[in-house]
Design a protein around this motif. Structure first.
Motif, short mmCIF file in Angstrom:
data_model
loop_
_atom_site.label_atom_id
_atom_site.label_comp_id
_atom_site.label_asym_id
_atom_site.label_seq_id
_atom_site.Cartn_x
_atom_site.Cartn_y
_atom_site.Cartn_z
N TRP A 293 2.16 21.47 14.49
CA TRP A 293 1.42 20.40 15.13
C TRP A 293 1.51 19.11 14.31
CZ3 TRP A 293 0.21 19.51 19.82
CH2 TRP A 293 -0.09 20.56 20.70
N ARG A 294 1.44 19.25 13.00
CA ARG A 294 1.51 18.07 12.14
C ARG A 294 2.86 17.37 12.31
NH1 ARG A 294 2.65 14.31 10.03
NH2 ARG A 294 2.15 13.44 7.98
N LEU A 295 3.95 18.15 12.41
CA LEU A 295 5.26 17.55 12.61
C LEU A 295 5.38 16.91 13.99
CD1 LEU A 295 7.50 20.30 10.97
CD2 LEU A 295 7.29 17.93 10.20
N VAL A 296 4.73 17.52 15.00
CA VAL A 296 4.77 16.96 16.36
C VAL A 296 3.98 15.65 16.42
CG1 VAL A 296 3.99 17.30 18.72
CG2 VAL A 296 5.15 19.16 17.52
N GLY B 291 2.88 13.69 13.85
CA GLY B 291 3.23 12.65 12.89
C GLY B 291 2.00 12.06 12.25
N GLY B 292 2.13 10.85 11.72
CA GLY B 292 0.98 10.21 11.10
C GLY B 292 0.79 10.66 9.67
N ALA B 293 -0.28 10.19 9.07
CA ALA B 293 -0.53 10.44 7.66
C ALA B 293 -1.59 11.50 7.48
CB ALA B 293 -0.96 9.15 6.96
N GLY B 294 -1.18 12.72 7.27
CA GLY B 294 -2.09 13.79 6.87
C GLY B 294 -3.24 14.01 7.83
N GLU B 295 -4.44 13.97 7.30
CA GLU B 295 -5.63 14.34 8.04
C GLU B 295 -5.99 13.33 9.13
OE1 GLU B 295 -7.75 16.75 4.35
OE2 GLU B 295 -8.71 15.00 5.24
N ALA B 296 -5.33 12.17 9.13
CA ALA B 296 -5.62 11.17 10.16
C ALA B 296 -5.38 11.73 11.55
CB ALA B 296 -4.76 9.92 9.94
N GLU B 297 -4.49 12.72 11.66
CA GLU B 297 -4.20 13.30 12.96
C GLU B 297 -5.09 14.51 13.26
OE1 GLU B 297 -1.38 10.37 13.51
OE2 GLU B 297 -2.38 11.71 14.89
N HIS C 240 -3.39 19.06 7.59
CA HIS C 240 -2.19 19.62 6.95
C HIS C 240 -1.36 18.48 6.38
CE1 HIS C 240 0.75 22.90 6.40
NE2 HIS C 240 1.64 21.92 6.52
N GLU C 241 -1.19 18.47 5.06
CA GLU C 241 -0.35 17.47 4.41
C GLU C 241 1.08 18.00 4.31
OE1 GLU C 241 -0.80 14.51 3.38
OE2 GLU C 241 -2.97 14.20 3.37
N LEU C 242 2.04 17.12 4.51
CA LEU C 242 3.44 17.51 4.41
C LEU C 242 4.00 17.12 3.04
CD1 LEU C 242 4.82 16.36 7.89
CD2 LEU C 242 4.09 18.65 7.21
N SER C 243 4.89 17.94 2.54
CA SER C 243 5.54 17.65 1.27
C SER C 243 6.94 18.24 1.29
CB SER C 243 4.74 18.24 0.10
OG SER C 243 4.67 19.65 0.22
N GLY C 244 7.75 17.81 0.32
CA GLY C 244 9.09 18.37 0.18
C GLY C 244 9.95 18.20 1.42
N GLN C 245 10.59 19.29 1.85
CA GLN C 245 11.50 19.24 2.98
C GLN C 245 10.78 18.90 4.27
OE1 GLN C 245 14.77 22.05 3.25
NE2 GLN C 245 14.23 22.50 5.37
N ASP C 246 9.52 19.36 4.42
CA ASP C 246 8.76 19.02 5.63
C ASP C 246 8.53 17.52 5.74
OD1 ASP C 246 8.65 21.62 6.45
OD2 ASP C 246 6.61 21.98 5.76
N ALA C 247 8.25 16.87 4.60
CA ALA C 247 8.04 15.42 4.61
C ALA C 247 9.33 14.70 4.97
CB ALA C 247 7.52 14.96 3.25
N ALA C 248 10.45 15.19 4.44
CA ALA C 248 11.74 14.58 4.76
C ALA C 248 12.06 14.76 6.25
CB ALA C 248 12.84 15.20 3.89
#
Length: 381
Positions: free
Chosen positions: A4-7, A9-15, A19-27
């Motif tokens: 859901w976070r990838l779908v 977008g946005g900055a972390g908890e704002a959505e 769920h915060e993204l890091s590493g490959q997920d952030a890329a």
């Protein structure tokens, strides 16, 4: 939550996912944001300050080429095709790639060639011939700028790669002759008596050299692929060199038969995707028949997706057999490249210099390798 976070977008908890993204997920999220982020259009600049999500690949051709490589890294080919089509439609790339008039009007450069090659499979049929003409124009300009000097430099190196003991006067290597006769120094005359002359052989006496260019096709190497293809064609035109050109990602393609036309070489590449240096080196090993007269040039950022230890063992084995190995982290004018420092250090420990090289510096590197001299490694500063 991750999906859901990838779908969203946005900055972390704002959505609201927490769920915060890091590493490959952030890329991966950044590659999605470039096309599907809020505020779309070709003038977007990606994630804005403060983490706001914004679409766009900007106006930078290198950034477009890098994005095209990234999506092949993170998504399967069926998804990549959809994202490429969406990028062409949503970000205004269609105007450049579909209309021949637009391609003819833009100032073609290496970065534009990299972008066109990355989109090779997605180009509409109406644009393919125009795209090929643009690539040919850039290649012709690069050949005009680089070929004459490269041929002159390497021909001289090949002429001088064979030492002889009875040279003609014009072929005497005076530095080597003086070193060989220092014991014959006469103090009273303050001179050296050259009992033995050391000289250079001419082209007919030089031993033919085998050159293998192994080129990484990952998206970040787009400019290097363009320059390497041009140099491959120039090297192949020299009779004293037997040149082989190999491109690789997770598979290996030998484009040696296309070397008479660098445009055919370029359209035979597939920019983007993973990297398996070990597999590429394994293939190159099978083509080495004269290790002592072979120069292997690996052009890669060294982000290995294959078996690291086996890759290093292959390099060590080739070095032990007498192959001259050089690792170019980039062959371009784009400044300091991103590369795997651990792998570069490991190659250096094996006696394989790893450094970035500009196109203008490449002839000197190859000439030194042919003469078996220390390579002119550029100052990192």
């Amino acid at each position: 939550m991750r999906r859901w976070r990838l779908v969203l977008g946005g900055a972390g908890e704002a959505e609201g996912t927490g769920h915060e993204l890091s590493g490959q997920d952030a890329a991966m999220d950044r590659t999605l944001a470039a096309v599907y982020g809020a505020g779309g259009g070709a003038t977007g600049t990606g994630a804005a300050a403060g983490g706001a999500r914004g679409a766009g690949l900007g106006g930078s051709a290198p950034r477009v080429a890098r994005w095209l490589g990234d999506i092949r890294t993170y998504f399967p080919s069926s998804v990549v095709q959809v994202m490429q089509r969406d990028a062409i439609e949503r970000l205004g790339l269609a105007a450049m790639l579909v209309e021949p008039e637009m391609l003819e009007a833009v100032e073609p450069d290496v970065h534009l060639v990299g972008t066109l090659l990355s989109l090779n499979q997605a180009l509409p049929e109406t644009s393919r011939e125009t795209a090929r003409a643009v690539v040919r124009k850039v290649v012709a300009e690069l050949e005009r700028r680089l070929a004459t000097r490269t041929r002159a430099t390497l021909t001289g190196a090949l002429d001088r790669s064979a030492r002889i003991s009875r040279p003609r006067h014009r072929d005497v290597d005076w530095n080597a002759t003086i070193r060989a006769n220092l014991r014959n120094y006469l103090p009273e005359h303050r001179t050296v008596v050259p009992e033995r002359l050391v000289g250079y052989g001419r082209a007919a006496q030089a031993v033919k050299k085998d050159v293998i260019l192994a080129i990484d096709q990952s998206g970040s190497m787009a400019s290097s692929v363009v320059y390497a293809s041009v140099f491959g064609a120039v090297l192949a035109s020299l009779r004293s060199l037997d040149t082989r050109l190999v491109v690789f990602d997770t598979s290996v393609v030998d484009l040696t038969d296309e070397l008479d036309d660098p445009v055919d070489v370029l359209f035979g590449t597939q920019l983007g995707g993973g990297t398996d240096i070990n597999r590429a080196l394994a293939y190159c090993q099978t083509k080495i028949t004269r290790p002592g007269e072979t120069i292997l040039v690996l052009i890669s950022d060294l982000f290995e997706g294959g078996i690291r230890d086996e890759m290093l063992r292959r390099v060590a084995a080739m070095k032990a057999a007498g192959v001259q190995c050089v690792a170019l982290l980039a062959l371009s004018d784009e400044g300091a490249p991103a590369y795997d420092r651990a792998h570069a250090a490991a190659l250096a420990e094996l006696g394989v210099p790893a450094f970035a090289c500009t196109p203008d510096h490449f002839p000197e590197v190859m000439a030194a390798a042919i003469r078996k001299d220390p390579l002119p490694v550029p100052d990192p500063a």
